[in-house]
Write a protein that holds these residues in place. Sequence first.
Motif: not given
Length: 526
Positions: A39-45, A96-108
């Motif tokens: 995932e790219p990380v953006y500052a502004g555009n 995904s990343f929301n500007g302050t945190a990275f999130a990992m979403y799994y199926y166990n």
Amino acid sequence: MFVKPHLLAACLMLAVPAALHAQTQTLEGISNVSRGAIEPVYAGNEVKGYVTYTKGDKADRKNDNYLLDFYDQDLNKVSNITLQKPAGKYSLLSNSFNGTAFAMYYYNSKDKTLELETYDTGLQKMGFKAIGDLNRMDMMVLQQSLTTQGGNNEGSSGMMAGLNLFAVPNFGFVRNSYEGMMKGFHLQMYDDKLNPRWRLSSDPKSKFYESISMTQATDKYILATILRRDGMMSKKVEAYMVAIESATGKKVLDMPVETSKTEQLSLNSFTFDPVKREFIAVGEFYKLDDKPFVNKSQGFYIKRFSEAGKPLAAKNYGWQKEVAAALPAEARASVEDGFVNYTQSIVRGSNGKTYIVAEQYKVVGDGMGIALSALGGRSSVSKGKIANMLVFALDPDYKLTDIKFYPKDPSVAVVPPGGGLMGAGLLGMYFRQSGQFDYQFTQKNDANSQFNVVYINYDKEKGEATKKIIGNVAFGDNGQFKIDKIDGTSNATSSFLYPAKPGYVMLVDYLKKEKRMGMKLVKLNI
């Protein structure tokens, strides 16, 4: 992904000074990688870095290694951690990343649970949540995604289906789930530490079957499209424009794009203009007795709505009138041949001009599908054909001033069973969500004065192997439109293209046999 500039600056101070001009990276021992793992990380555009999540070699007989790496815009490694998971039990659904945190979403698959983990920009763990007791529909959608895409959940074989984690800058992450046999949906918002913030669900008393697709997060709203049917087997599907207040989960807009009984419209794109504070809908219009996709559209439209949902303006652009006057001669044949346009992005320049980026597609008969269907199979009798790129330029008063046409070799898209009845807009959404368009992304600078539309053309010259050509259309306030083409052909098992720092794109090649992933920045020539 969006990252606050001061957070990014703090992270990049960790980069190794000796590697300031990396521009490339090679990772060894990578046993699996998917598009959604980077995932790219953006500052502004503008892109200021990347986060990658890849599966490495086994830690031991019982555990697998997963690698979480953070890179700057020049591909210098800033930080990394290795996570261990029970071997063969975890599938990454999204990253995904929301500007302050990275999130990992799994199926166990061992515990039959969904699991979420969040990390800060220093890759320190912030939160964990396990979600069990999945209902029958959630499990069906999950298994469909894992079977279709080998576990990366990038598009599914069902209409608008999928289990997703949607990043919302400054607020957290939204997870979707289903009610009954696609009778309704649930949205759950979590903060960065995965504490619940709000929940939004379909009205259990509603007569409609409905599903939701989140498409954009703005400074205040989550934008989505809800598809509604009056019965589980109904072939008539209507698209509604939806805006949800990010802070509270309150729906502030929920309305069809057709605002009168004298309209027959398809909805291709629903966005928000943060400058004018307006919602914008784009699609195609038809005669009242026509059927979208069965009959040719009469042209495309733009509708604008206030934040309160009040219609502000609507304008039609007929193929035979406004469009014909600006359409290049080489593009007319594709319109006559039945191709329709899917809106890939809408951008507004600092000069007040609006640019609509579209890609052409149509549905054609599939001989093999027809044969299998006749034998009692469930194959689709149609297939999609993806074709050319167009850029529509409109002045500040929304007058169509220019159309640029960029031909490319047709590529084939898979149409799900019954997909030919979806209508133009809905089928385009399906192609977009299942990753079958050749359009990749639109880059823009912070001043909104320069734009780059990047797509892939699978060049098929007679007697030669197919080449993967990266196309880049550059335009902006200078009024010029330039095209650049780069040969991206490789012997990689799989390859992906991502936005990069101004003037570049990032190309990722994965070699499965060698367990090697290469990342490199490719300079655009314009």
